[in-house]
Scaffold this motif. Sequence first.
Motif, PDB file in Angstrom:
ATOM      1  N   LEU A 196      -0.380  39.394   0.934  1.00  0.00           N
ATOM      2  CA  LEU A 196      -0.112  38.330   0.300  1.00  0.00           C
ATOM      3  C   LEU A 196      -0.825  38.561  -0.572  1.00  0.00           C
ATOM      4  O   LEU A 196      -0.694  38.298  -1.839  1.00  0.00           O
ATOM      5  CB  LEU A 196       0.122  36.721   1.090  1.00  0.00           C
ATOM      6  CG  LEU A 196       1.325  36.921   1.797  1.00  0.00           C
ATOM      7  CD1 LEU A 196       1.300  35.320   1.824  1.00  0.00           C
ATOM      8  CD2 LEU A 196       2.353  36.988   1.058  1.00  0.00           C
ATOM      9  N   LYS A 197      -2.313  38.754  -0.758  1.00  0.00           N
ATOM     10  CA  LYS A 197      -3.109  40.091  -1.271  1.00  0.00           C
ATOM     11  C   LYS A 197      -2.606  40.752  -2.524  1.00  0.00           C
ATOM     12  O   LYS A 197      -2.967  40.292  -3.774  1.00  0.00           O
ATOM     13  CB  LYS A 197      -4.228  40.650  -0.809  1.00  0.00           C
ATOM     14  CG  LYS A 197      -5.459  39.588  -0.592  1.00  0.00           C
ATOM     15  CD  LYS A 197      -6.520  40.394   0.676  1.00  0.00           C
ATOM     16  CE  LYS A 197      -7.081  39.578   1.006  1.00  0.00           C
ATOM     17  NZ  LYS A 197      -8.130  40.379   2.328  1.00  0.00           N
ATOM     18  N   MET A 198      -1.707  41.484  -2.079  1.00  0.00           N
ATOM     19  CA  MET A 198      -1.348  42.570  -2.940  1.00  0.00           C
ATOM     20  C   MET A 198      -0.165  42.158  -3.975  1.00  0.00           C
ATOM     21  O   MET A 198      -0.197  41.566  -5.034  1.00  0.00           O
ATOM     22  CB  MET A 198      -0.489  43.385  -2.459  1.00  0.00           C
ATOM     23  CG  MET A 198      -1.310  44.863  -1.228  1.00  0.00           C
ATOM     24  SD  MET A 198      -0.260  45.382  -0.487  1.00  0.00           S
ATOM     25  CE  MET A 198       0.142  46.660  -1.192  1.00  0.00           C
ATOM     26  N   ALA A 199      -0.043  40.929  -3.348  1.00  0.00           N
ATOM     27  CA  ALA A 199       1.440  40.600  -4.086  1.00  0.00           C
ATOM     28  C   ALA A 199       0.399  39.065  -5.235  1.00  0.00           C
ATOM     29  O   ALA A 199       0.592  39.538  -6.866  1.00  0.00           O
ATOM     30  CB  ALA A 199       2.508  39.635  -3.402  1.00  0.00           C
ATOM     31  N   ASN A 200      -0.712  38.530  -4.793  1.00  0.00           N
ATOM     32  CA  ASN A 200      -1.204  38.070  -5.871  1.00  0.00           C
ATOM     33  C   ASN A 200      -1.768  39.076  -6.612  1.00  0.00           C
ATOM     34  O   ASN A 200      -1.881  38.559  -7.821  1.00  0.00           O
ATOM     35  CB  ASN A 200      -2.790  37.262  -4.667  1.00  0.00           C
ATOM     36  CG  ASN A 200      -3.374  36.038  -5.494  1.00  0.00           C
ATOM     37  OD1 ASN A 200      -3.302  35.909  -6.734  1.00  0.00           O
ATOM     38  ND2 ASN A 200      -4.873  36.325  -5.575  1.00  0.00           N
ATOM     39  N   GLU A 201      -2.090  40.250  -6.281  1.00  0.00           N
ATOM     40  CA  GLU A 201      -3.004  41.009  -7.279  1.00  0.00           C
ATOM     41  C   GLU A 201      -2.096  41.048  -8.382  1.00  0.00           C
ATOM     42  O   GLU A 201      -2.351  41.218  -9.900  1.00  0.00           O
ATOM     43  CB  GLU A 201      -3.785  42.597  -6.919  1.00  0.00           C
ATOM     44  CG  GLU A 201      -5.100  42.335  -6.136  1.00  0.00           C
ATOM     45  CD  GLU A 201      -5.318  43.857  -5.577  1.00  0.00           C
ATOM     46  OE1 GLU A 201      -4.365  44.565  -5.263  1.00  0.00           O
ATOM     47  OE2 GLU A 201      -5.939  43.127  -4.477  1.00  0.00           O
ATOM     48  N   ASP A 202      -1.191  41.218  -8.110  1.00  0.00           N
ATOM     49  CA  ASP A 202       0.444  42.062  -8.704  1.00  0.00           C
ATOM     50  C   ASP A 202       0.737  40.564  -9.894  1.00  0.00           C
ATOM     51  O   ASP A 202       1.720  40.641 -10.241  1.00  0.00           O
ATOM     52  CB  ASP A 202       1.426  42.529  -8.872  1.00  0.00           C
ATOM     53  CG  ASP A 202       0.658  44.285  -8.528  1.00  0.00           C
ATOM     54  OD1 ASP A 202       0.046  43.860  -9.536  1.00  0.00           O
ATOM     55  OD2 ASP A 202       1.132  44.803  -8.102  1.00  0.00           O
ATOM     56  N   ILE A 224      -2.615  31.202   5.969  1.00  0.00           N
ATOM     57  CA  ILE A 224      -2.656  32.761   6.026  1.00  0.00           C
ATOM     58  C   ILE A 224      -2.262  32.930   3.675  1.00  0.00           C
ATOM     59  O   ILE A 224      -2.546  33.504   3.263  1.00  0.00           O
ATOM     60  CB  ILE A 224      -1.394  33.316   5.867  1.00  0.00           C
ATOM     61  CG1 ILE A 224      -1.477  33.726   7.522  1.00  0.00           C
ATOM     62  CG2 ILE A 224      -0.842  34.497   5.543  1.00  0.00           C
ATOM     63  CD1 ILE A 224      -0.575  33.982   8.610  1.00  0.00           C
ATOM     64  N   ARG A 225      -1.874  32.143   3.283  1.00  0.00           N
ATOM     65  CA  ARG A 225      -1.454  32.091   1.937  1.00  0.00           C
ATOM     66  C   ARG A 225      -2.714  31.945   1.077  1.00  0.00           C
ATOM     67  O   ARG A 225      -3.604  32.118   0.608  1.00  0.00           O
ATOM     68  CB  ARG A 225      -0.450  31.457   0.964  1.00  0.00           C
ATOM     69  CG  ARG A 225      -0.686  30.808  -0.295  1.00  0.00           C
ATOM     70  CD  ARG A 225       0.382  29.711  -0.414  1.00  0.00           C
ATOM     71  NE  ARG A 225      -0.585  28.735   0.052  1.00  0.00           N
ATOM     72  CZ  ARG A 225      -1.824  27.996  -1.459  1.00  0.00           C
ATOM     73  NH1 ARG A 225      -2.221  29.071  -1.660  1.00  0.00           N
ATOM     74  NH2 ARG A 225      -2.663  27.069  -0.329  1.00  0.00           N
ATOM     75  N   SER A 226      -3.587  31.013   1.339  1.00  0.00           N
ATOM     76  CA  SER A 226      -4.755  30.228   0.747  1.00  0.00           C
ATOM     77  C   SER A 226      -5.963  31.549   1.226  1.00  0.00           C
ATOM     78  O   SER A 226      -6.300  31.392  -0.079  1.00  0.00           O
ATOM     79  CB  SER A 226      -4.701  28.968   1.901  1.00  0.00           C
ATOM     80  OG  SER A 226      -6.158  29.086   1.378  1.00  0.00           O
ATOM     81  N   LYS A 227      -5.569  32.279   2.547  1.00  0.00           N
ATOM     82  CA  LYS A 227      -7.475  33.209   2.730  1.00  0.00           C
ATOM     83  C   LYS A 227      -5.994  34.249   1.417  1.00  0.00           C
ATOM     84  O   LYS A 227      -7.264  35.203   1.104  1.00  0.00           O
ATOM     85  CB  LYS A 227      -6.799  33.568   3.988  1.00  0.00           C
ATOM     86  CG  LYS A 227      -7.203  32.765   4.765  1.00  0.00           C
ATOM     87  CD  LYS A 227      -7.340  33.792   6.200  1.00  0.00           C
ATOM     88  CE  LYS A 227      -8.107  33.024   7.731  1.00  0.00           C
ATOM     89  NZ  LYS A 227      -7.769  33.181   9.006  1.00  0.00           N
ATOM     90  N   SER A 228      -5.446  34.166   1.212  1.00  0.00           N
ATOM     91  CA  SER A 228      -5.026  35.955   0.196  1.00  0.00           C
ATOM     92  C   SER A 228      -4.613  35.681  -0.786  1.00  0.00           C
ATOM     93  O   SER A 228      -5.053  36.471  -1.829  1.00  0.00           O
ATOM     94  CB  SER A 228      -3.034  36.158   0.484  1.00  0.00           C
ATOM     95  OG  SER A 228      -2.565  35.539   0.014  1.00  0.00           O
ATOM     96  N   GLY A 229      -5.165  34.410  -1.240  1.00  0.00           N
ATOM     97  CA  GLY A 229      -5.522  33.471  -3.344  1.00  0.00           C
ATOM     98  C   GLY A 229      -4.272  33.531  -3.060  1.00  0.00           C
ATOM     99  O   GLY A 229      -4.063  32.868  -4.641  1.00  0.00           O
ATOM    100  N   LEU A 230      -3.099  33.777  -2.844  1.00  0.00           N
ATOM    101  CA  LEU A 230      -1.931  33.424  -3.806  1.00  0.00           C
ATOM    102  C   LEU A 230      -1.542  32.431  -3.550  1.00  0.00           C
ATOM    103  O   LEU A 230      -1.775  31.721  -3.249  1.00  0.00           O
ATOM    104  CB  LEU A 230      -0.851  33.952  -3.038  1.00  0.00           C
ATOM    105  CG  LEU A 230       0.869  34.128  -3.588  1.00  0.00           C
ATOM    106  CD1 LEU A 230       0.676  35.679  -4.956  1.00  0.00           C
ATOM    107  CD2 LEU A 230       1.511  34.961  -2.640  1.00  0.00           C
ATOM    108  N   ASP A 231      -0.977  32.072  -5.235  1.00  0.00           N
ATOM    109  CA  ASP A 231      -0.901  30.639  -5.702  1.00  0.00           C
ATOM    110  C   ASP A 231       0.683  29.864  -4.444  1.00  0.00           C
ATOM    111  O   ASP A 231       1.075  30.983  -4.394  1.00  0.00           O
ATOM    112  CB  ASP A 231      -0.333  31.056  -7.346  1.00  0.00           C
ATOM    113  CG  ASP A 231      -0.202  29.641  -7.917  1.00  0.00           C
ATOM    114  OD1 ASP A 231      -0.069  28.538  -6.923  1.00  0.00           O
ATOM    115  OD2 ASP A 231       0.455  29.671  -9.426  1.00  0.00           O
ATOM    116  N   ARG A 232      -0.060  28.653  -4.607  1.00  0.00           N
ATOM    117  CA  ARG A 232       0.920  27.993  -3.791  1.00  0.00           C
ATOM    118  C   ARG A 232       2.552  28.098  -4.292  1.00  0.00           C
ATOM    119  O   ARG A 232       3.133  28.291  -3.709  1.00  0.00           O
ATOM    120  CB  ARG A 232       0.714  27.489  -2.895  1.00  0.00           C
ATOM    121  CG  ARG A 232       1.912  25.962  -2.201  1.00  0.00           C
ATOM    122  CD  ARG A 232       1.007  25.073  -1.631  1.00  0.00           C
ATOM    123  NE  ARG A 232       0.107  24.877  -0.719  1.00  0.00           N
ATOM    124  CZ  ARG A 232      -0.935  23.915  -0.866  1.00  0.00           C
ATOM    125  NH1 ARG A 232      -1.484  23.840  -1.575  1.00  0.00           N
ATOM    126  NH2 ARG A 232      -1.491  24.130  -0.110  1.00  0.00           N
TER     127      ARG A 232
END
Length: 341
Positions: A196-202, A224-232
Amino acid sequence: MWRYNHTLSEWEGTRIRNELQKDRRVSNSHISRDPRRRRSARVISPAREWSWQGPIVDHHIHLDKSGQGIEAAKAFKASGGTSILLVHKPKFSSLPIDGEGYRAAYSSTLEMADHIRKKVDIGVGVILGPHPVAWDHQADEIGVQAASEIHLEAVSIALDHVNERDAVGLGEVGRPHYAVSEERWEYANDLLIDVLKMANEDDSAVQLHVEENGEETCRTIDAIRSKSGLDRKKTVRHYAPPNLSDTFRSKLPCTVSVGRGSITQIIESWNEGAAYWGMETDYLDDPRRPGAVLGPRTVPRRTKELCDEWIGSGKKEQTLDELLHRVNRDWIESIYDWSPD
Ligand SMILES: [Zn+2]
């Protein structure tokens, strides 16, 4: 997700239910308890009818050139469907063992999408990614470390396609939907944070394959999403049960598996949540399992069922019209930055 529990074919189930509903309508409309009114009651105006004229999208479907493939897409269109989110289907019997293998596998999904756009003329958004069950199988075969390396490389290649816009999202990624050892479970969750971190970066949307464990599933996935930074709003839980309340899904978007009975529950719960949702079949297109999971005609048929039940219960047409616009267009554009029209 992969489940095989259908006894009646989808078509049979829908037909039988429609017959039952017809019977109920007839018996309610022309039989009055007051004998003096029976005669005139026969000419009461017909039940209000309304049908949705906008796009109808299956939010998660797999197609296979060795299965029905394009014929399934034609059946979807013939039933009123207009667009699909075509999700990469892993070949569990020969999983890719390196980046090269994943590139080839993704290409065949992208080719299928092109073929459908040209030959069937429906909208196709592609979702690419390595399946979490593939990771678990490979972890058994080559060890969890090596399997995870391949998995992350496959994520990276999928995200390249998202950046190039020949894919609209990453998926299905997630974690095994069945019991695994505690050690494997922890690994799967840590790996998912990285994914999810990778998804967030892109800035990519993600379709998630997860277990079904009531509220707990979305609560832990959202952590988990929240830790990764990915938008909900980009974190979509796929194969979700038809409970749209924000409490149940921790405000995560979801695509509901629209099996029998799901429409009634959608109508009951849609107002309890503001998060995005859609309708999906997770059709597998597996020649060895015809009729496994829901068929390609299901989303258009359920959409009609939703209209009939909604209007039949006296709810406003305009509210449903606006809701179906969001489900089949606005929310998709917002999540995937892709228009299903
Ligand atoms: Zn799937």
